[in-house]
Design an enzyme around this catalytic site. Structure first.
Site, PDB file in Angstrom:
ATOM      1  N   LYS A 107       0.828  -0.974   0.031  1.00 22.14           N
ATOM      2  CA  LYS A 107      -0.046  -0.022   0.069  1.00 22.14           C
ATOM      3  C   LYS A 107       0.749   1.352  -0.041  1.00 22.14           C
ATOM      4  O   LYS A 107       0.566   2.389  -0.538  1.00 22.14           O
ATOM      5  CB  LYS A 107      -0.943  -0.110   1.158  1.00 22.14           C
ATOM      6  N   LYS A 207      -4.098   3.790   2.104  1.00 19.13           N
ATOM      7  CA  LYS A 207      -5.246   2.955   1.633  1.00 19.13           C
ATOM      8  C   LYS A 207      -6.202   4.113   0.989  1.00 19.13           C
ATOM      9  O   LYS A 207      -6.818   3.888  -0.163  1.00 19.13           O
ATOM     10  CB  LYS A 207      -5.807   2.198   2.511  1.00 19.13           C
TER      11      LYS A 207
END
Lengths: 430, 430
Positions: A107, A207
């Site tokens: 991420k 995210k």
């Protein structure tokens, strides 16, 4: 139709996720073969510490030379589960240069440099998949990229970090303070020895950047995401939330601005009503709401981390990348055509819950209310509580731009009658 | 890279869903072009009643000759939102023969004849997508087919029919009986004039067949699905459920049998604990739990029907089918390699909640308990209630094969002391 030469996979990293990927590839080889249309085999596993015992991982595949592995030239798909920016970024780029597609769970890297990686993949006709980078096993990247490709997403609101949800859930259920709940999370393995990435919101912000980019077909980087962690959340904040029929969650919120010409992305603790489905997301689970014009409200729920769930997402992407290799095609690449700018936090329209310690004398409420009015912030409710000569005022506002709300708080801090601002928290999900 | 010749789409059916598809294709043409990589245009809309007013639908595209439309030869994708078996099946088959890919929302047809349609698509190198056939806008087909392609799904458990969930929710919240709740559902447009497909469970059973086939990589047809509707559910059943801390939902349940060598699929009303996330799915919403070996428990929630949500799913599939057309490839086809047989309902292991009206005299409980023991069914709890010379016994069993449970009930019916079996309901979700 079945091809007999196996597709070759290089695995970069063999920790909690990588070893689970290797294990499932071995135990479910026949299923993967049937679903891909050709056998798939692990050609090498790059690790930093080759001596560490890894149950069920073939020792002869282990190497410490990750670069040589991705440069072999016969690798069809590289799975990157190292994490962090380097050497992951260089290895992925090298993989593309040598004709491999890439499945990544990274991420931080995707949020920092997703556009360049997508461009590198496209240039080489390769795939870049990263379902595991957001909310572990929960299918989110693929539904947003593909299932909702004919719809217009207006909002993504979710709990995307399991560690912080575990901590807040403990604080809510036991009345514990932040450090006590963090200690419990650490003892149970939900928090890392250095919990900074989780508790300061960096993980959730990465995210949020990825989700916002996909949802709004634009580019959003980690730096574009307003970020507040939960280290300042107190037992008293949680108690205040309860009195309002709310609980506190660390939320990632990506929104299309009212006029549709910009987007916002932010991560911060917020009060949400107990009647909101996200309020009942307990322990380390993740859940994400997606609001789209035609689809309406969708929710995706599941385990947001852990070896097997993350491996499930990695392997789903592996099957897709392998199918595409066999068909000589690629899946959907980056979609950033809207080029919508990311507006700063000050333009986000939200509500505040503010606790003030004030002098217990007449006229204070009027004075405080005047400050809100001067900043154009409308008050929803005020609650006064006296305690031993002091008083506290709890103000909940109507929706207003964050800049106006935070300017209001700054002005309140300067009032003689305001002894302190005990807490400020946004109210969401209504 | 952008192709200028538009991809041509034929729309079969222009009711609630079809007109919404046409509307969004017109209003979001630029977005669809950017996401597909080429413009996409409606080439024709086949309807039965051309005279009916359809706001926003170009009149010059309307035709009553659906067959001629799919035979034109220049159609890239056919969208079928007619529903029912014929003429939908013939039209889809003809579409494949003329080189088109198909996006369908037709659960009944897919459940009846999915294998043949998949084979027809594969033979012609075409796509068959049908996200809209199961749970409206909720991405389920694609996550099961693709995101979980590297995992092993063991169970799918969900609320997949909005009409019946609306009825049960009303019964639960207001204490209303079935007919009263159905009347309200009809008045509000949640139930059709002939509600048979919904209330007898046919609609949910078709979706269960589709989900089971995809989840377990085998073939499951509508006839393989055990089906019980909710017309027998009484206000008293709902009240009994409440006393147990449960609510009643019409569930679709697809399970891999314990030994992994067969699967089961069923639709019936069941009590589930109020603590189960499905218990809080209100009104006409749908929600589906998926349990997979590595991923753990996932839940997908959203609107399961309605024009815009179904159109959202159709358009997501349209974008995928168009992208594949441009790339000269197809998405994943049918995956039925496990060839797992479908076991009959008798082999499903579940729990029963049984209400008996019994004679109010000593020894009845012992006699009833003996019947359970003879059939190898272990009792979890018994509650006795006296009412005016009669008594009622409520028995909740432990898990046992459905055949043993239903044989137990048959024997109980024959006891002189049992005046009647007031209700039988399975207990799930624990």
């Amino acid at each position: 139709m079945m091809r007999t030469r196996p597709l070759k996979v290089a695995l970069l990293g063999c920790g909690v996720v990588g070893s689970e990927v290797a294990r499932i590839m071995a135990t479910h080889a026949d299923d993967l073969t049937a679903r891909i249309g050709a056998p798939v085999e692990l050609a090498g596993i790059a690790v930093r510490r080759p001596g560490r015992a890894r149950a069920g991982v073939p020792a002869e595949l282990i190497t410490t030379d990750a670069t040589a592995l991705v440069k072999r030239g016969d690798i069809d798909v590289v799975i990157e589960v190292i994490g962090g920016i380097e050497p992951a970024r260089s290895l992925i780029t090298t993989a593309f240069e040598h004709g491999a597609s890439v499945v990544s769970a990274n991420k931080a890297l995707l949020a920092e440099d997703g556009a360049a990686l997508h461009a590198a993949a496209e240039e080489r006709g390769a795939d870049l998949y990263y379902e595991a980078a957001v909310a572990g096993a929960i299918p989110l990247v693929r539904p947003l990229r593909e299932s909702l490709a004919g719809d217009t997403v207006n909002r993504v609101l979710g709990i995307v970090n399991g560690t912080t949800n575990f901590i807040l859930d403990k604080m809510d259920s036991s009345g514990a303070g932040y450090s006590e709940a963090l200690d419990e999370a650490t003892a149970l393995g939900y928090a890392e020895a250095d919990p900074t990435a989780d508790v300061e919101g960096f993980d959730a912000a990465a995210k949020a950047a990825i989700l916002a980019g996909i949802a709004f077909h634009t580019r959003v980087r980690l730096d574009d995401v307003h970020r507040e962690g939960l280290t300042e959340v107190t037992a008293s904040d949680i108690a205040s939330a309860k009195r309002m029929g709310c609980t506190v969650k660390l939320l990632a919120i990506c929104e299309r601005a009212g006029d549709g010409r910009s987007v916002t992305a932010r991560v911060h603790p917020a009060m949400i009503p107990l009647t909101h489905p996200l309020a009942s997301v307990r322990e380390a689970y993740n859940a994400v709401f997606v609001e789209a014009e035609a689809a309406g409200q969708l929710m995706f729920y599941g385990p947001g981390a852990g070896g097997p769930p993350t491996a499930s997402a990695v392997l789903g992407d592996l099957v897709a990348a392998c199918r595409n290799k066999l068909a000589g095609t690629t899946g959907p690449g980056e979609s950033a055509y809207t080029r919508l700018p990311v507006s700063p936090m000050g333009e986000v329209v939200t509500r505040y819950h503010i606790s003030l310690d004030v002098a217990d004398k007449p006229g204070v409420l009027a004075q405080v209310a005047q400050v809100f009015a001067e900043h154009g912030v409308s008050i929803d409710t005020v609650r006064q509580q006296g305690k031993d000569g002091e008083a506290s005022l709890v103000v909940v506002t109507h929706r207003a731009p964050d800049a106006a709300l935070s300017a209001t708080v700054e002005t309140l801090r300067q009032l003689d009658t305001v002894r302190g601002v005990a807490s400020i928290m946004r109210v969401e999900g209504e």
